[in-house]
Design a protein around this motif. Structure first.
Motif, PDB file in Angstrom:
ATOM      1  N   GLN A  36      44.184  25.558  47.089  1.00  0.00           N
ATOM      2  CA  GLN A  36      43.363  26.093  46.042  1.00  0.00           C
ATOM      3  C   GLN A  36      41.958  26.433  46.322  1.00  0.00           C
ATOM      4  OE1 GLN A  36      43.883  23.572  42.562  1.00  0.00           O
ATOM      5  NE2 GLN A  36      42.098  22.391  43.050  1.00  0.00           N
ATOM      6  N   PHE A  37      41.164  27.394  45.962  1.00  0.00           N
ATOM      7  CA  PHE A  37      39.820  27.567  46.180  1.00  0.00           C
ATOM      8  C   PHE A  37      39.218  26.815  45.215  1.00  0.00           C
ATOM      9  CE2 PHE A  37      35.940  30.094  45.372  1.00  0.00           C
ATOM     10  CZ  PHE A  37      35.288  29.730  46.496  1.00  0.00           C
ATOM     11  N   ASP A  38      38.060  26.055  45.404  1.00  0.00           N
ATOM     12  CA  ASP A  38      37.463  25.315  44.662  1.00  0.00           C
ATOM     13  C   ASP A  38      36.161  26.076  44.611  1.00  0.00           C
ATOM     14  OD1 ASP A  38      35.607  23.419  43.333  1.00  0.00           O
ATOM     15  OD2 ASP A  38      36.414  21.690  44.421  1.00  0.00           O
ATOM     16  N   ARG A  39      35.880  26.621  43.473  1.00  0.00           N
ATOM     17  CA  ARG A  39      34.685  27.529  43.182  1.00  0.00           C
ATOM     18  C   ARG A  39      33.364  26.641  43.351  1.00  0.00           C
ATOM     19  NH1 ARG A  39      34.994  29.774  37.903  1.00  0.00           N
ATOM     20  NH2 ARG A  39      33.601  28.606  37.203  1.00  0.00           N
ATOM     21  N   ARG A  40      33.377  25.614  42.403  1.00  0.00           N
ATOM     22  CA  ARG A  40      32.210  24.646  42.394  1.00  0.00           C
ATOM     23  C   ARG A  40      31.562  24.149  43.818  1.00  0.00           C
ATOM     24  NH1 ARG A  40      31.948  19.348  42.647  1.00  0.00           N
ATOM     25  NH2 ARG A  40      34.187  18.941  42.465  1.00  0.00           N
ATOM     26  N   THR A  41      32.577  24.045  44.745  1.00  0.00           N
ATOM     27  CA  THR A  41      32.162  23.526  46.061  1.00  0.00           C
ATOM     28  C   THR A  41      31.870  24.661  47.229  1.00  0.00           C
ATOM     29  OG1 THR A  41      34.290  22.699  46.612  1.00  0.00           O
ATOM     30  CG2 THR A  41      32.738  21.012  45.498  1.00  0.00           C
ATOM     31  N   GLY A  42      32.627  25.695  46.565  1.00  0.00           N
ATOM     32  CA  GLY A  42      32.780  26.775  47.918  1.00  0.00           C
ATOM     33  C   GLY A  42      33.808  26.318  49.032  1.00  0.00           C
ATOM     34  N   LEU A  56      38.030  22.453  53.101  1.00  0.00           N
ATOM     35  CA  LEU A  56      37.597  23.141  53.976  1.00  0.00           C
ATOM     36  C   LEU A  56      36.347  23.985  53.737  1.00  0.00           C
ATOM     37  CD1 LEU A  56      41.062  23.617  55.324  1.00  0.00           C
ATOM     38  CD2 LEU A  56      39.362  22.127  56.462  1.00  0.00           C
ATOM     39  N   PRO A  57      35.388  23.928  54.406  1.00  0.00           N
ATOM     40  CA  PRO A  57      34.111  25.015  54.146  1.00  0.00           C
ATOM     41  C   PRO A  57      34.823  26.491  54.462  1.00  0.00           C
ATOM     42  CG  PRO A  57      33.651  23.876  55.988  1.00  0.00           C
ATOM     43  CD  PRO A  57      35.033  23.167  55.765  1.00  0.00           C
ATOM     44  N   LEU A  58      34.281  27.266  53.745  1.00  0.00           N
ATOM     45  CA  LEU A  58      34.457  28.697  53.926  1.00  0.00           C
ATOM     46  C   LEU A  58      34.196  29.146  55.333  1.00  0.00           C
ATOM     47  CD1 LEU A  58      33.964  30.551  50.481  1.00  0.00           C
ATOM     48  CD2 LEU A  58      36.148  30.321  51.626  1.00  0.00           C
ATOM     49  N   ALA A  59      33.263  28.567  55.857  1.00  0.00           N
ATOM     50  CA  ALA A  59      32.793  29.105  57.142  1.00  0.00           C
ATOM     51  C   ALA A  59      33.591  29.278  58.077  1.00  0.00           C
ATOM     52  CB  ALA A  59      31.662  28.219  57.707  1.00  0.00           C
ATOM     53  N   THR A  69      35.674  35.605  44.275  1.00  0.00           N
ATOM     54  CA  THR A  69      36.012  34.236  43.584  1.00  0.00           C
ATOM     55  C   THR A  69      37.672  34.500  43.303  1.00  0.00           C
ATOM     56  OG1 THR A  69      34.075  33.457  42.980  1.00  0.00           O
ATOM     57  CG2 THR A  69      35.882  32.622  42.042  1.00  0.00           C
ATOM     58  N   ALA A  70      37.891  35.688  42.652  1.00  0.00           N
ATOM     59  CA  ALA A  70      39.322  36.031  42.214  1.00  0.00           C
ATOM     60  C   ALA A  70      40.089  36.179  43.489  1.00  0.00           C
ATOM     61  CB  ALA A  70      39.329  37.247  41.438  1.00  0.00           C
ATOM     62  N   GLU A  71      39.675  36.996  44.589  1.00  0.00           N
ATOM     63  CA  GLU A  71      40.318  37.065  45.710  1.00  0.00           C
ATOM     64  C   GLU A  71      40.414  35.824  46.336  1.00  0.00           C
ATOM     65  OE1 GLU A  71      39.404  41.371  47.108  1.00  0.00           O
ATOM     66  OE2 GLU A  71      37.711  39.962  47.419  1.00  0.00           O
ATOM     67  N   LEU A  72      39.573  34.777  46.556  1.00  0.00           N
ATOM     68  CA  LEU A  72      39.779  33.570  47.206  1.00  0.00           C
ATOM     69  C   LEU A  72      40.480  32.764  46.544  1.00  0.00           C
ATOM     70  CD1 LEU A  72      35.892  32.953  48.066  1.00  0.00           C
ATOM     71  CD2 LEU A  72      37.721  33.603  49.990  1.00  0.00           C
ATOM     72  N   SER A  73      40.543  32.810  45.125  1.00  0.00           N
ATOM     73  CA  SER A  73      41.739  31.932  44.341  1.00  0.00           C
ATOM     74  C   SER A  73      42.832  32.361  44.504  1.00  0.00           C
ATOM     75  CB  SER A  73      41.047  31.920  42.880  1.00  0.00           C
ATOM     76  OG  SER A  73      39.836  31.340  42.756  1.00  0.00           O
ATOM     77  N   ASP A  74      43.480  33.495  44.850  1.00  0.00           N
ATOM     78  CA  ASP A  74      44.837  33.958  45.020  1.00  0.00           C
ATOM     79  C   ASP A  74      45.448  33.573  46.361  1.00  0.00           C
ATOM     80  OD1 ASP A  74      47.018  35.367  44.274  1.00  0.00           O
ATOM     81  OD2 ASP A  74      46.351  37.318  44.841  1.00  0.00           O
TER      82      ASP A  74
END
Length: 147
Positions: A36-42, A56-59, A69-74
């Protein structure tokens, strides 16, 4: 030359070996139980089949840069958790590759070497005994440059 499809009996005969390969693959390579994507911590949060949780950091995911955020959460798990898929972004990642990237090659090489060194087999036992008959492993020679 025409390709002949296997019969149902041939396919059924191959199932036990395929299941054994799948069990081995699940034991020896990391698989995600959830992602899952954690919006709070990115971060992308992975829970592996063995219970290990990794943030895992988005980097680490350059193809996801600029995604909403919606795309990352999917996030969808591929196969039996061996991969991650972002359908709307047309981006896929292998879970073992993500972990290799996150930990770095040296950590994984050390782990693989340690695991390989701890394997016990009849051939290894015989070789160790033969080496012992010859006086064991030779001592390291220290030179003047060693400290």
């Amino acid at each position: 030359m025409a390709r002949v499809s296997p019969t149902d009996e041939e396919i059924l005969a191959q199932l036990p070996a395929a299941r054994a390969r799948a069990r081995y693959h699940r034991k020896t390579r990391p698989h995600a139980q959830s992602a899952q994507f954690d919006r709070r911590t990115g971060t992308i949060r992975l829970v592996l089949m063995n219970g290990v949780e990794i943030a895992l950091p988005l980097a680490l995911f350059p193809e996801l840069a600029g995604a909403s955020t919606a795309e990352l959460s999917d996030i969808e798990l591929l196969g039996s958790g061996g991969g991650l898929n972002w359908e709307r972004l047309d981006v896929q990642y292998s879970v073992p590759a993500i972990i290799r990237e996150a930990l770095g090659p040296w950590v994984l090489m050390q782990a693989a070497g340690s695991a390989g060194g701890s394997v016990r087999s009849k051939a290894k036992t015989v070789a160790a005994r033969e080496n012992g008959k010859k006086g064991g492993r030779p001592r390291k020679r220290h030179t003047a440059t060693d400290s």
